[in-house]
Design a protein around this motif. Structure first.
Motif, short mmCIF file in Angstrom:
data_model
loop_
_atom_site.label_atom_id
_atom_site.label_comp_id
_atom_site.label_asym_id
_atom_site.label_seq_id
_atom_site.Cartn_x
_atom_site.Cartn_y
_atom_site.Cartn_z
N HIS A 59 0.66 -0.81 0.05
CA HIS A 59 0.09 0.30 0.21
C HIS A 59 0.71 1.04 0.05
CE1 HIS A 59 -3.56 2.51 0.37
NE2 HIS A 59 -2.11 3.25 1.63
N ASP A 60 2.07 1.00 0.96
CA ASP A 60 3.03 2.45 0.88
C ASP A 60 3.30 2.60 -0.51
OD1 ASP A 60 2.39 2.70 3.45
OD2 ASP A 60 3.79 1.92 4.43
N GLU A 61 3.68 1.16 -1.47
CA GLU A 61 4.67 2.09 -1.96
C GLU A 61 3.86 2.67 -3.62
OE1 GLU A 61 7.89 2.02 -2.96
OE2 GLU A 61 8.58 1.13 -0.85
N ILE A 62 2.12 1.86 -3.48
CA ILE A 62 1.36 2.56 -4.38
C ILE A 62 1.26 3.70 -3.67
CG2 ILE A 62 -1.05 1.73 -5.65
CD1 ILE A 62 1.37 -0.29 -6.14
N ALA A 63 0.57 3.63 -2.89
CA ALA A 63 -0.23 5.23 -1.87
C ALA A 63 0.66 6.58 -2.03
CB ALA A 63 -0.67 4.97 -0.81
N LYS A 64 2.22 6.46 -2.56
CA LYS A 64 3.15 7.72 -1.96
C LYS A 64 3.69 7.91 -3.21
CE LYS A 64 7.63 4.91 -2.01
NZ LYS A 64 8.58 4.54 -0.72
N ARG A 65 2.55 7.03 -4.61
CA ARG A 65 3.12 7.25 -6.05
C ARG A 65 1.94 7.88 -6.43
NH1 ARG A 65 6.38 3.27 -5.17
NH2 ARG A 65 9.07 3.68 -5.94
N ASN A 66 0.61 7.96 -5.89
CA ASN A 66 -0.68 8.38 -5.85
C ASN A 66 -1.02 8.02 -7.44
OD1 ASN A 66 -3.11 10.45 -5.31
ND2 ASN A 66 -2.24 11.55 -7.18
N ILE A 67 -1.17 6.09 -7.24
CA ILE A 67 -2.09 5.73 -8.41
C ILE A 67 -2.86 5.01 -7.82
CG2 ILE A 67 0.05 6.05 -10.35
CD1 ILE A 67 1.69 3.44 -9.20
N SER A 68 -3.16 3.72 -8.80
CA SER A 68 -4.19 2.84 -8.04
C SER A 68 -3.40 1.36 -8.47
CB SER A 68 -5.30 3.06 -8.85
OG SER A 68 -6.18 3.61 -8.79
N LEU A 69 -3.82 0.38 -7.76
CA LEU A 69 -3.51 -0.79 -7.85
C LEU A 69 -5.39 -1.38 -8.21
CD1 LEU A 69 -1.42 -3.63 -8.26
CD2 LEU A 69 -2.83 -3.58 -5.46
N LEU A 70 -4.92 -2.04 -9.94
CA LEU A 70 -6.58 -2.57 -10.06
C LEU A 70 -6.59 -3.98 -10.57
CD1 LEU A 70 -5.50 -1.50 -13.94
CD2 LEU A 70 -5.59 0.45 -12.51
#
Length: 303
Positions: A59-70
């Motif tokens: 979550h940290d890696e995805i969220a800090k780049r302000n993108i979604s995991l789909l």
């Protein structure tokens, strides 16, 4: 009206593929950074272990780049009944990681264990109906897909889409038809992939999108070069050699009519994700430049 279609890319565009291949793909940090730098709003997970397997770290890696995991690609040898239970466990492990990481709307992108059946791998793009599953084998295949999808839905309320794919048993338009006809439309959606559809012998993606629109929950944009496919047939290249020679080329450089597909999706008020994929093998080409070119191409088409 504001465009609701969202554009993502996937680790396979940087050489992180599900196959056991020589060479090393780039690390996930570089892939995610370059994905953001080239203008994409989301990503798929990649192979288990490519990104962090601890939910908080993911979550940290995805969220800090302000993108979604789909979504996450999960290959299972569905034609082999004895592999179904292991496939369920694999899908639940991946779904659990995404769910616990906060990505509760992500898809399991289920596929055959492509590249493992010799005939289908050697003749990808030109099976001409040979080496297909018979009716009873297709029933086993479909039952396996439903079993995986039901397990994921029951435990996490997450949806499963099936990805038709060259070098697997569901490659041609006829095989896609057969698979969709025997699987529960409430349980198993379709991940429609433009490049695999055309390499597998399809000619009009809009036609199949219209036919199975209620099943299309997720879309992959991949271009396809008929010139490379012709060379592949002439030289008897297998699936991986075809990729190496660029059968899946940059968007706009091949034969896929993206303008018609985009117009169709807009007319249908599609508000899901389009995942750009330009499969490369580890070490091939300049993935970041290709990702940027592909994003610019879609911007020029209004996405």
């Amino acid at each position: 009206m504001e465009n609701k279609i969202k554009i993502a890319n996937a680790p396979c565009s940087w050489g992180a593929l599900e196959f056991e291949l020589e060479g090393k793909s780039l690390g996930y940090e570089q892939v995610l950074n370059e994905l953001v730098e080239t203008g994409y709003a989301g990503t798929e997970l990649g192979d288990w272990g490519f990104m962090p397997t601890e939910p908080g770290a993911l979550h940290d890696e995805i969220a800090k780049r302000n993108i979604s995991l789909l979504g996450a690609f999960v290959p299972v040898a569905l034609s082999n009944e004895s592999a179904h239970e292991e496939g369920v466990e694999k899908a639940l492990k991946v779904a659990g990681l995404m769910y616990d990481g906060g990505y509760t709307n992500a898809f399991i992108v289920l596929a055959d264990e492509n590249g493992t059946v010799e005939y289908r791998t050697k003749n990808a793009g030109r099976t001409n109906g040979h080496g297909s599953l018979n009716d009873s084998q297709m029933k086993i295949f479909g039952a396996g897909a439903e079993k995986v999808a039901k397990a994921v839905k029951d435990r996490y309320e997450m949806r499963t889409v099936f990805h038709h794919h060259c070098a697997g048993y569901i490659e041609t338009p006829e095989e896609i038809d057969a698979f969709l006809q025997i699987t529960n439309p409430q349980l198993v959606g379709l991940c429609f992939d433009t490049g695999h559809y055309m390499f597998g012998g399809g000619t009009n993606p809009v036609e199949i999108l219209e036919k199975y629109w209620d099943r299309v929950w997720h879309v992959h944009f991949k271009d396809f070069s008929s010139e490379v496919a012709a060379l592949s047939a002439k030289n008897n290249w297998d699936y991986f050699q075809s990729i190496q020679h660029g059968v899946f080329c940059q968007l706009g450089k091949g034969d896929v009519d993206f303008e018609s597909i985009i117009q169709f999706l807009k007319n249908k008020n599609y508000n899901g994700w389009i995942v750009v994929e330009q499969d490369v093998l580890p070490g091939m080409g300049n993935p970041k430049q290709c990702a940027e070119n592909n994003r610019r191409y879609l911007q020029s088409k209004g996405l």
